[in-house]
Design a protein around this motif. Structure first.
Motif, PDB file in Angstrom:
ATOM      1  N   MET A   1      42.016  29.165  57.654  1.00 56.92           N
ATOM      2  CA  MET A   1      42.118  30.438  58.364  1.00 56.92           C
ATOM      3  C   MET A   1      42.130  31.583  57.351  1.00 56.92           C
ATOM      4  N   ALA A   2      41.295  32.536  57.566  1.00 53.35           N
ATOM      5  CA  ALA A   2      41.191  33.675  56.651  1.00 53.35           C
ATOM      6  C   ALA A   2      42.368  34.628  56.839  1.00 53.35           C
ATOM      7  N   LYS A   3      42.813  35.195  55.724  1.00 53.47           N
ATOM      8  CA  LYS A   3      43.878  36.197  55.706  1.00 53.47           C
ATOM      9  C   LYS A   3      43.276  37.506  55.228  1.00 53.47           C
ATOM     10  N   THR A   4      43.949  38.588  55.557  1.00 47.68           N
ATOM     11  CA  THR A   4      43.535  39.905  55.091  1.00 47.68           C
ATOM     12  C   THR A   4      44.724  40.576  54.429  1.00 47.68           C
ATOM     13  N   THR A   5      44.492  41.212  53.291  1.00 46.74           N
ATOM     14  CA  THR A   5      45.566  41.916  52.605  1.00 46.74           C
ATOM     15  C   THR A   5      45.039  43.122  51.836  1.00 46.74           C
ATOM     16  N   THR A   6      45.940  44.061  51.593  1.00 46.44           N
ATOM     17  CA  THR A   6      45.668  45.191  50.708  1.00 46.44           C
ATOM     18  C   THR A   6      46.667  45.198  49.549  1.00 46.44           C
ATOM     19  N   ASP A   7      47.558  44.210  49.517  1.00 44.29           N
ATOM     20  CA  ASP A   7      48.612  44.122  48.506  1.00 44.29           C
ATOM     21  C   ASP A   7      48.020  43.712  47.152  1.00 44.29           C
ATOM     22  N   HIS A   8      48.150  44.574  46.165  1.00 49.57           N
ATOM     23  CA  HIS A   8      47.555  44.338  44.853  1.00 49.57           C
ATOM     24  C   HIS A   8      48.084  43.065  44.199  1.00 49.57           C
ATOM     25  N   ASP A   9      49.386  42.851  44.269  1.00 54.11           N
ATOM     26  CA  ASP A   9      49.973  41.656  43.653  1.00 54.11           C
ATOM     27  C   ASP A   9      49.453  40.388  44.314  1.00 54.11           C
ATOM     28  N   GLU A  10      49.354  40.397  45.629  1.00 52.45           N
ATOM     29  CA  GLU A  10      48.850  39.235  46.357  1.00 52.45           C
ATOM     30  C   GLU A  10      47.392  38.952  45.993  1.00 52.45           C
ATOM     31  N   ILE A  11      46.585  40.002  45.913  1.00 50.19           N
ATOM     32  CA  ILE A  11      45.167  39.846  45.572  1.00 50.19           C
ATOM     33  C   ILE A  11      45.023  39.270  44.169  1.00 50.19           C
ATOM     34  N   ARG A  12      45.741  39.850  43.228  1.00 45.39           N
ATOM     35  CA  ARG A  12      45.642  39.385  41.841  1.00 45.39           C
ATOM     36  C   ARG A  12      46.144  37.948  41.704  1.00 45.39           C
ATOM     37  N   ARG A  13      47.250  37.641  42.338  1.00 50.66           N
ATOM     38  CA  ARG A  13      47.824  36.293  42.290  1.00 50.66           C
ATOM     39  C   ARG A  13      46.840  35.270  42.870  1.00 50.66           C
ATOM     40  N   TRP A  14      46.259  35.598  44.048  1.00 49.81           N
ATOM     41  CA  TRP A  14      45.304  34.684  44.676  1.00 49.81           C
ATOM     42  C   TRP A  14      44.073  34.487  43.786  1.00 49.81           C
ATOM     43  N   ALA A  15      43.479  35.599  43.333  1.00 45.86           N
ATOM     44  CA  ALA A  15      42.262  35.515  42.524  1.00 45.86           C
ATOM     45  C   ALA A  15      42.506  34.708  41.254  1.00 45.86           C
ATOM     46  N   GLU A  16      43.552  35.023  40.523  1.00 43.45           N
ATOM     47  CA  GLU A  16      43.820  34.344  39.261  1.00 43.45           C
ATOM     48  C   GLU A  16      44.153  32.872  39.471  1.00 43.45           C
ATOM     49  N   SER A  17      44.779  32.522  40.588  1.00 43.41           N
ATOM     50  CA  SER A  17      45.095  31.116  40.859  1.00 43.41           C
ATOM     51  C   SER A  17      43.830  30.293  41.094  1.00 43.41           C
ATOM     52  N   HIS A  18      42.718  30.973  41.401  1.00 45.55           N
ATOM     53  CA  HIS A  18      41.430  30.313  41.611  1.00 45.55           C
ATOM     54  C   HIS A  18      40.466  30.563  40.447  1.00 45.55           C
ATOM     55  N   GLY A  19      40.976  31.148  39.360  1.00 44.13           N
ATOM     56  CA  GLY A  19      40.125  31.442  38.206  1.00 44.13           C
ATOM     57  C   GLY A  19      39.313  32.708  38.368  1.00 44.13           C
ATOM     58  N   GLY A  20      39.698  33.546  39.342  1.00 43.37           N
ATOM     59  CA  GLY A  20      38.950  34.768  39.625  1.00 43.37           C
ATOM     60  C   GLY A  20      39.304  35.921  38.712  1.00 43.37           C
ATOM     61  N   LYS A  21      38.321  36.803  38.540  1.00 45.80           N
ATOM     62  CA  LYS A  21      38.481  37.997  37.710  1.00 45.80           C
ATOM     63  C   LYS A  21      37.875  39.196  38.431  1.00 45.80           C
ATOM     64  N   PRO A  22      38.411  40.381  38.197  1.00 48.00           N
ATOM     65  CA  PRO A  22      37.834  41.585  38.814  1.00 48.00           C
ATOM     66  C   PRO A  22      36.493  41.910  38.161  1.00 48.00           C
ATOM     67  N   ALA A  23      35.546  42.335  38.979  1.00 50.92           N
ATOM     68  CA  ALA A  23      34.215  42.634  38.461  1.00 50.92           C
ATOM     69  C   ALA A  23      33.555  43.723  39.283  1.00 50.92           C
ATOM     70  N   VAL A  24      32.438  44.176  38.764  1.00 45.83           N
ATOM     71  CA  VAL A  24      31.627  45.183  39.426  1.00 45.83           C
ATOM     72  C   VAL A  24      30.176  44.754  39.278  1.00 45.83           C
ATOM     73  N   VAL A  25      29.354  45.092  40.261  1.00 43.55           N
ATOM     74  CA  VAL A  25      27.923  44.814  40.159  1.00 43.55           C
ATOM     75  C   VAL A  25      27.384  45.703  39.042  1.00 43.55           C
ATOM     76  N   ARG A  26      26.817  45.072  38.032  1.00 41.04           N
ATOM     77  CA  ARG A  26      26.408  45.766  36.796  1.00 41.04           C
ATOM     78  C   ARG A  26      25.547  46.993  37.057  1.00 41.04           C
ATOM     79  N   SER A  27      24.528  46.882  37.893  1.00 41.30           N
ATOM     80  CA  SER A  27      23.622  48.016  38.113  1.00 41.30           C
ATOM     81  C   SER A  27      24.348  49.200  38.746  1.00 41.30           C
ATOM     82  N   THR A  28      25.335  48.948  39.602  1.00 38.64           N
ATOM     83  CA  THR A  28      26.072  50.052  40.222  1.00 38.64           C
ATOM     84  C   THR A  28      27.110  50.613  39.261  1.00 38.64           C
ATOM     85  N   HIS A  29      27.588  49.786  38.335  1.00 40.91           N
ATOM     86  CA  HIS A  29      28.558  50.242  37.334  1.00 40.91           C
ATOM     87  C   HIS A  29      27.887  51.204  36.366  1.00 40.91           C
ATOM     88  N   ASP A  30      26.667  50.870  35.930  1.00 40.28           N
ATOM     89  CA  ASP A  30      25.919  51.758  35.049  1.00 40.28           C
ATOM     90  C   ASP A  30      25.670  53.107  35.717  1.00 40.28           C
TER      91      ASP A  30
END
Length: 111
Positions: A1-30
């Motif tokens: 079941m999918a969850k929704t959150t805006t909590d920064h700590d929850e997002i970071r904890r979830w992402a890092e527990s799965h090996g995730g890192k914050p990123a941006v689409v390169r062409s839009t970042h430039d």
């Protein structure tokens, strides 16, 4: 079941527990930083969470950014994270979309 959150700590904890890192689409970042043909005045570009060690992941178009930059854009864009606790599934959606989905409109989307 999918969850929704805006909590920064929850997002970071979830992402890092799965090996995730914050990123941006390169062409839009430039573009957001004035190096592209189109220049935007604010923002870092299109946000993503990348999972470099995930099988079949293709992150050639993504550029890692730091969490502070990620969350600044996350707030500026009024985003929420839709994710599944036990998988890498995630989607950044508008908070207005998240609210509509919470109230039963499962086809809600930002246009």
């Amino acid at each position: 079941m999918a969850k929704t959150t805006t909590d920064h700590d929850e997002i970071r904890r979830w992402a890092e527990s799965h090996g995730g890192k914050p990123a941006v689409v390169r062409s839009t970042h430039d573009e957001a930083h004035g190096a592209g043909k189109k220049s935007r005045k604010t923002g870092v570009g299109l946000l993503r969470l990348m999972f470099p060690k995930a099988r079949q992941s293709d992150h050639g178009e993504l550029e890692e950014i730091d969490w502070n930059e990620f969350f600044q854009q996350f707030e500026d864009s009024k985003l929420a994270l839709l994710y599944e606790e036990d998988s890498n599934f995630n989607k950044l959606i508008g908070r207005d979309t998240a609210e509509k989905r919470e109230h039963g409109d499962h086809k809600a989307a930002r246009h």
